[in-house]
Write an enzyme that holds these catalytic residues in place. Structure first.
Site, mmCIF file in Angstrom:
data_model
loop_
_atom_site.group_PDB
_atom_site.id
_atom_site.type_symbol
_atom_site.label_atom_id
_atom_site.label_comp_id
_atom_site.label_asym_id
_atom_site.label_seq_id
_atom_site.Cartn_x
_atom_site.Cartn_y
_atom_site.Cartn_z
ATOM 1 N N CYS A 55 15.825 -0.710 -24.897
ATOM 2 C CA CYS A 55 16.770 0.403 -24.924
ATOM 3 C C CYS A 55 16.372 1.381 -26.017
ATOM 4 C CB CYS A 55 18.171 -0.152 -25.182
ATOM 5 S SG CYS A 55 19.417 1.134 -25.376
ATOM 6 N N CYS A 58 19.199 1.341 -28.872
ATOM 7 C CA CYS A 58 19.497 0.240 -29.813
ATOM 8 C C CYS A 58 18.393 -0.796 -29.916
ATOM 9 C CB CYS A 58 20.808 -0.437 -29.424
ATOM 10 S SG CYS A 58 20.674 -1.444 -27.933
ATOM 11 N N CYS A 104 23.158 -0.506 -20.925
ATOM 12 C CA CYS A 104 22.808 -1.463 -21.970
ATOM 13 C C CYS A 104 24.093 -2.071 -22.509
ATOM 14 C CB CYS A 104 22.067 -0.746 -23.093
ATOM 15 S SG CYS A 104 21.801 -1.771 -24.552
ATOM 16 N N CYS A 107 24.763 -1.310 -26.603
ATOM 17 C CA CYS A 107 25.192 0.007 -27.096
ATOM 18 C C CYS A 107 25.977 0.797 -26.066
ATOM 19 C CB CYS A 107 23.998 0.806 -27.597
ATOM 20 S SG CYS A 107 22.926 1.446 -26.300
ATOM 21 N N HIS A 110 23.851 4.577 -20.983
ATOM 22 C CA HIS A 110 23.532 4.681 -19.552
ATOM 23 C C HIS A 110 22.024 4.562 -19.363
ATOM 24 C CE1 HIS A 110 23.615 6.303 -15.426
ATOM 25 N NE2 HIS A 110 22.555 7.007 -15.786
ATOM 26 N N ASP A 117 17.721 -2.022 -2.252
ATOM 27 C CA ASP A 117 16.591 -1.807 -1.343
ATOM 28 C C ASP A 117 15.265 -2.126 -2.035
ATOM 29 O OD1 ASP A 117 16.367 0.250 -3.129
ATOM 30 O OD2 ASP A 117 16.688 1.859 -1.684
ATOM 31 N N ARG A 125 16.535 -2.839 -6.768
ATOM 32 C CA ARG A 125 15.722 -1.786 -7.379
ATOM 33 C C ARG A 125 16.524 -1.184 -8.527
ATOM 34 N NH1 ARG A 125 15.647 3.941 -6.020
ATOM 35 N NH2 ARG A 125 16.792 3.423 -4.121
ATOM 36 N N CYS A 127 16.654 1.439 -10.941
ATOM 37 C CA CYS A 127 16.064 2.774 -11.011
ATOM 38 C C CYS A 127 16.479 3.350 -12.368
ATOM 39 C CB CYS A 127 16.639 3.569 -9.843
ATOM 40 S SG CYS A 127 15.981 5.201 -9.662
HETATM 41 FE FE FE Z 1 21.195 -0.129 -26.075
#
Ligand code: FE
Length: 140
Positions: A55, A58, A104, A107, A110, A117, A125, A127
């Site tokens: 991430c 964090c 995540c 923290c 997004h 799929d 998947r 993404c």
């Molecule tokens: Fe994070």
């Protein structure tokens, strides 16, 4: 893996201004405001090196290069999360769609969305925006 986990930072006290100061603008918009980077522009889209994606907010380890695949969707794609503890999901009804958002856990940043799929063995998947990730080369 404990050594990877020890890289995870406690960011629970950070304010929005703190986040803005510590992240580059792309990462800030994706992680903190669920923006989506433009397709086929992310820095990790074509990376095939061995390593762990963590991430960008964090440091929590999120995905392994072992599960990265060419989805041709324009964003780095993985068929499995590295550690079921670190990646969480929730229903996202924004933009007139029903999707599953991926975040995540540590923290709350997004990361992207997960779709059903993907390839075997999971059929998933993940993404993920490059801007939400960092990369640590090496065999895990
Ligand atoms: Fe994070």
């Amino acid at each position: 893996m404990d050594t990877a986990r020890s890289d995870t930072q406690d960011v629970s006290q950070l304010t929005d201004k703190d986040w803005r100061d510590r992240l580059d603008p792309d990462a800030y918009e994706v992680l903190r405001h669920a923006a989506t980077e433009r397709a086929f522009t992310g820095k990790f889209l074509d990376l095939k090196d061995d390593g762990v994606y963590h991430c960008a907010g964090c440091g929590a380890p999120l995905f392994s290069s072992d599960t990265k695949f060419d989805s041709h969707c324009g964003w780095p794609s993985f068929y499995e999360k590295l550690d079921s503890e670190n990646v969480i999901s929730r229903t996202d009804t924004s933009h007139g769609m029903v999707r599953t958002e991926v975040l995540c856990k540590n923290c709350g940043g997004h990361l992207g969305h997960v779709f059903e799929d993907g390839p075997k063995p999971t059929g998933l998947r993940y993404c993920i925006n490059s801007a939400a990730l960092g990369f640590k080369p090496g065999n895990d």
